[in-house]
Design a protein around this motif. Sequence first.
Motif, PDB file in Angstrom:
ATOM      1  N   GLN A   1       0.838  -1.201   0.000  1.00 60.01           N
ATOM      2  CA  GLN A   1       0.000   0.000   0.000  1.00 60.01           C
ATOM      3  C   GLN A   1       0.880   1.261   0.000  1.00 60.01           C
ATOM      4  OE1 GLN A   1      -3.605   0.372   2.614  1.00 60.01           O
ATOM      5  NE2 GLN A   1      -2.406   2.003   3.537  1.00 60.01           N
ATOM      6  N   VAL A   2       1.925   1.251   0.810  1.00 60.89           N
ATOM      7  CA  VAL A   2       2.775   2.453   0.916  1.00 60.89           C
ATOM      8  C   VAL A   2       3.722   2.527  -0.287  1.00 60.89           C
ATOM      9  CG1 VAL A   2       4.479   3.665   2.346  1.00 60.89           C
ATOM     10  CG2 VAL A   2       2.519   2.545   3.419  1.00 60.89           C
TER      11      VAL A   2
ATOM     12  N   PRO B   1       9.916   9.023   2.162  1.00 61.75           N
ATOM     13  CA  PRO B   1       9.211  10.068   1.403  1.00 61.75           C
ATOM     14  C   PRO B   1      10.044  10.542   0.207  1.00 61.75           C
ATOM     15  CG  PRO B   1       9.210  10.564   3.774  1.00 61.75           C
ATOM     16  CD  PRO B   1      10.153   9.419   3.577  1.00 61.75           C
ATOM     17  N   SER B   2       9.363  11.115  -0.783  1.00 59.51           N
ATOM     18  CA  SER B   2      10.053  11.594  -1.987  1.00 59.51           C
ATOM     19  C   SER B   2      11.058  12.690  -1.666  1.00 59.51           C
ATOM     20  CB  SER B   2       9.025  12.150  -2.976  1.00 59.51           C
ATOM     21  OG  SER B   2       8.209  11.120  -3.431  1.00 59.51           O
TER      22      SER B   2
ATOM     23  N   GLY C   1      -2.469   9.829  -2.737  1.00 56.25           N
ATOM     24  CA  GLY C   1      -1.374   9.147  -2.031  1.00 56.25           C
ATOM     25  C   GLY C   1      -0.387  10.141  -1.472  1.00 56.25           C
ATOM     26  N   ALA C   2      -0.856  10.973  -0.538  1.00 57.83           N
ATOM     27  CA  ALA C   2      -0.049  12.121  -0.091  1.00 57.83           C
ATOM     28  C   ALA C   2       1.076  11.753   0.870  1.00 57.83           C
ATOM     29  CB  ALA C   2      -0.966  13.157   0.557  1.00 57.83           C
ATOM     30  N   GLY C   3       0.998  10.575   1.515  1.00 56.59           N
ATOM     31  CA  GLY C   3       2.059  10.169   2.455  1.00 56.59           C
ATOM     32  C   GLY C   3       2.215  11.175   3.578  1.00 56.59           C
TER      33      GLY C   3
ATOM     34  N   GLU D   1      -5.264  10.333   1.152  1.00 54.32           N
ATOM     35  CA  GLU D   1      -4.267   9.447   1.765  1.00 54.32           C
ATOM     36  C   GLU D   1      -5.018   8.398   2.563  1.00 54.32           C
ATOM     37  OE1 GLU D   1      -0.903   8.637   1.740  1.00 54.32           O
ATOM     38  OE2 GLU D   1      -1.772   7.124   3.062  1.00 54.32           O
ATOM     39  N   ILE D   2      -4.797   7.125   2.209  1.00 58.60           N
ATOM     40  CA  ILE D   2      -5.607   6.040   2.792  1.00 58.60           C
ATOM     41  C   ILE D   2      -5.163   5.660   4.199  1.00 58.60           C
ATOM     42  CG2 ILE D   2      -4.301   4.006   1.989  1.00 58.60           C
ATOM     43  CD1 ILE D   2      -7.032   2.893   0.977  1.00 58.60           C
TER      44      ILE D   2
ATOM     45  N   LEU E   1      -0.885   8.704   8.490  1.00 57.93           N
ATOM     46  CA  LEU E   1      -0.231   9.670   7.592  1.00 57.93           C
ATOM     47  C   LEU E   1      -1.171  10.848   7.327  1.00 57.93           C
ATOM     48  CD1 LEU E   1       1.441   7.141   5.112  1.00 57.93           C
ATOM     49  CD2 LEU E   1       2.611   8.560   6.798  1.00 57.93           C
TER      50      LEU E   1
ATOM     51  N   ASP F   1      -9.589   7.015   0.742  1.00 58.30           N
ATOM     52  CA  ASP F   1      -9.299   6.208  -0.437  1.00 58.30           C
ATOM     53  C   ASP F   1      -9.489   7.020  -1.733  1.00 58.30           C
ATOM     54  OD1 ASP F   1      -9.262   4.256  -2.450  1.00 58.30           O
ATOM     55  OD2 ASP F   1     -10.205   2.756  -1.151  1.00 58.30           O
ATOM     56  N   ALA F   2      -8.481   6.980  -2.601  1.00 62.90           N
ATOM     57  CA  ALA F   2      -8.533   7.731  -3.863  1.00 62.90           C
ATOM     58  C   ALA F   2      -9.684   7.287  -4.761  1.00 62.90           C
ATOM     59  CB  ALA F   2      -7.204   7.587  -4.603  1.00 62.90           C
TER      60      ALA F   2
ATOM     61  N   SER G   1       1.084   9.817  -6.399  1.00 63.71           N
ATOM     62  CA  SER G   1       2.249   9.069  -5.890  1.00 63.71           C
ATOM     63  C   SER G   1       1.852   7.624  -5.665  1.00 63.71           C
ATOM     64  CB  SER G   1       2.676   9.618  -4.528  1.00 63.71           C
ATOM     65  OG  SER G   1       2.827  10.999  -4.539  1.00 63.71           O
ATOM     66  N   LEU G   2       0.668   7.234  -6.114  1.00 65.23           N
ATOM     67  CA  LEU G   2       0.176   5.893  -5.792  1.00 65.23           C
ATOM     68  C   LEU G   2       1.049   4.822  -6.449  1.00 65.23           C
ATOM     69  CD1 LEU G   2      -3.673   6.425  -6.218  1.00 65.23           C
ATOM     70  CD2 LEU G   2      -2.371   6.309  -4.091  1.00 65.23           C
TER      71      LEU G   2
ATOM     72  N   TYR H   1       4.397   9.586 -10.461  1.00 67.64           N
ATOM     73  CA  TYR H   1       5.717   8.953 -10.484  1.00 67.64           C
ATOM     74  C   TYR H   1       5.576   7.486 -10.139  1.00 67.64           C
ATOM     75  CZ  TYR H   1       6.434   8.892  -5.366  1.00 67.64           C
ATOM     76  OH  TYR H   1       6.315   8.639  -4.022  1.00 67.64           O
TER      77      TYR H   1
HETATM   78  C1  LIG Z   1       4.863   5.933  -2.427  1.00 61.64           C
HETATM   79  S1  LIG Z   1       3.900   6.669  -1.116  1.00 61.64           S
HETATM   80  C2  LIG Z   1       4.082   8.370  -1.534  1.00 61.64           C
HETATM   81  C3  LIG Z   1       3.965   9.341  -0.398  1.00 61.64           C
HETATM   82  C4  LIG Z   1       4.290  10.803  -0.741  1.00 61.64           C
HETATM   83  N1  LIG Z   1       3.401  11.382  -1.722  1.00 61.64           N
HETATM   84  C5  LIG Z   1       5.703  10.940  -1.227  1.00 61.64           C
HETATM   85  O1  LIG Z   1       5.884  11.035  -2.456  1.00 61.64           O
HETATM   86  O2  LIG Z   1       6.613  10.961  -0.393  1.00 61.64           O
HETATM   87  C6  LIG Z   1       2.255   6.249  -1.650  1.00 61.64           C
HETATM   88  C7  LIG Z   1       1.139   6.629  -0.687  1.00 61.64           C
HETATM   89  O3  LIG Z   1      -0.122   6.253  -1.271  1.00 61.64           O
HETATM   90  C8  LIG Z   1      -0.996   5.857  -0.217  1.00 61.64           C
HETATM   91  N2  LIG Z   1      -2.093   5.053  -0.810  1.00 61.64           N
HETATM   92  C9  LIG Z   1      -2.047   3.772  -1.251  1.00 61.64           C
HETATM   93  N3  LIG Z   1      -3.252   3.405  -1.744  1.00 61.64           N
HETATM   94  C10 LIG Z   1      -4.069   4.476  -1.633  1.00 61.64           C
HETATM   95  C11 LIG Z   1      -5.430   4.721  -1.985  1.00 61.64           C
HETATM   96  N4  LIG Z   1      -6.213   3.798  -2.542  1.00 61.64           N
HETATM   97  N5  LIG Z   1      -5.947   5.963  -1.744  1.00 61.64           N
HETATM   98  C12 LIG Z   1      -5.180   6.939  -1.164  1.00 61.64           C
HETATM   99  N6  LIG Z   1      -3.885   6.749  -0.789  1.00 61.64           N
HETATM  100  C13 LIG Z   1      -3.327   5.542  -1.028  1.00 61.64           C
HETATM  101  C14 LIG Z   1      -0.075   5.086   0.731  1.00 61.64           C
HETATM  102  O4  LIG Z   1      -0.631   4.977   2.024  1.00 61.64           O
HETATM  103  C15 LIG Z   1       1.200   5.938   0.675  1.00 61.64           C
HETATM  104  O5  LIG Z   1       1.231   6.912   1.678  1.00 61.64           O
END
Ligand SMILES: C[S@@+](CC[C@H](N)C(=O)[O-])C[C@H]1O[C@@H](n2cnc3c(N)ncnc32)[C@H](O)[C@@H]1O
Length: 212
Positions: free
Chosen positions: A34-35, A40-41, A65-67, A97-98, A102, A118-119, A140-141, A171
């Motif tokens: 999921q993450v 973080p980026s 997916g704001a993290g 952000e799910i 976070l 959830d997106a 960022s998903l 990305y």
């Molecule tokens: C790769 S991380 C990126 C975090 C941040 N944007 C960064 O670039 O540092 C992906 C994020 O997407 C979130 N995520 C995964 N599935 C999701 C969904 N269905 N809806 C919303 N967020 C989701 C995860 O929990 C995680 O925090």
Amino acid sequence: MFSYKQLRSRSRILTSRVSEGMFFLRRFVGAPRQVGSVMPSSPYLMRAMMDRIDWDLPLNIAELGAGTGVFTRAIVGRMTSGENPDEKLNGNLMVFEIDPALKAIIEKEIAGLVVYGDARELPQIMESLSVRQLDYVVSSLPFAVLPPRMTASILDAVDDGLKPDGKLIAYQYSKHMKPYFEKRFESVKISFVLRNVPPAFVYECSNPKKKK
Ligand SMILES: C[S@@+](CC[C@H](N)C(=O)[O-])C[C@H]1O[C@@H](n2cnc3c(N)ncnc32)[C@H](O)[C@@H]1O
């Protein structure tokens, strides 16, 4: 040479980045698919993503997916003049952000910003805010490792939500999603950011085919 004040402020920034990174790593260990990333980026990836946007405000933007909010902070900074912390955004920003832990970090840091879950709920949230079309979706998903049905339904929501000349800026850590994006968008441009852990591909996807 740095002054004592500059050194203290740099060390505070570094300490908060390290603790943010450690927190993010723990969330990754709890739900790796999921993450999707161990940290973080980087600021380099953040700038590469932000540079794909034409900041001709007002804009309607969804961030998926704001993290810990690396991109959220940058987007909010560009949608305000930065002079007044209570200033309203010039446009609409819908952040998703799910992970509740976070989500809470961002809501605590950016006063007044609602972070949704959830997106896949993008269409309902747009409707509730009377936002008809989006200029940009910043994602960022980790599409390549999310359950395929989740990826497909989020991409359907993105297609439906974007303006005919809207863009998905996303990305990924591989080119796995290239054919999937090409199926949905007239144009897919890819660039590479080495200075990120791991290095990342930035996709600029323009003109959703569904809108033709
Ligand atoms: C790769 S991380 C990126 C975090 C941040 N944007 C960064 O670039 O540092 C992906 C994020 O997407 C979130 N995520 C995964 N599935 C999701 C969904 N269905 N809806 C919303 N967020 C989701 C995860 O929990 C995680 O925090």
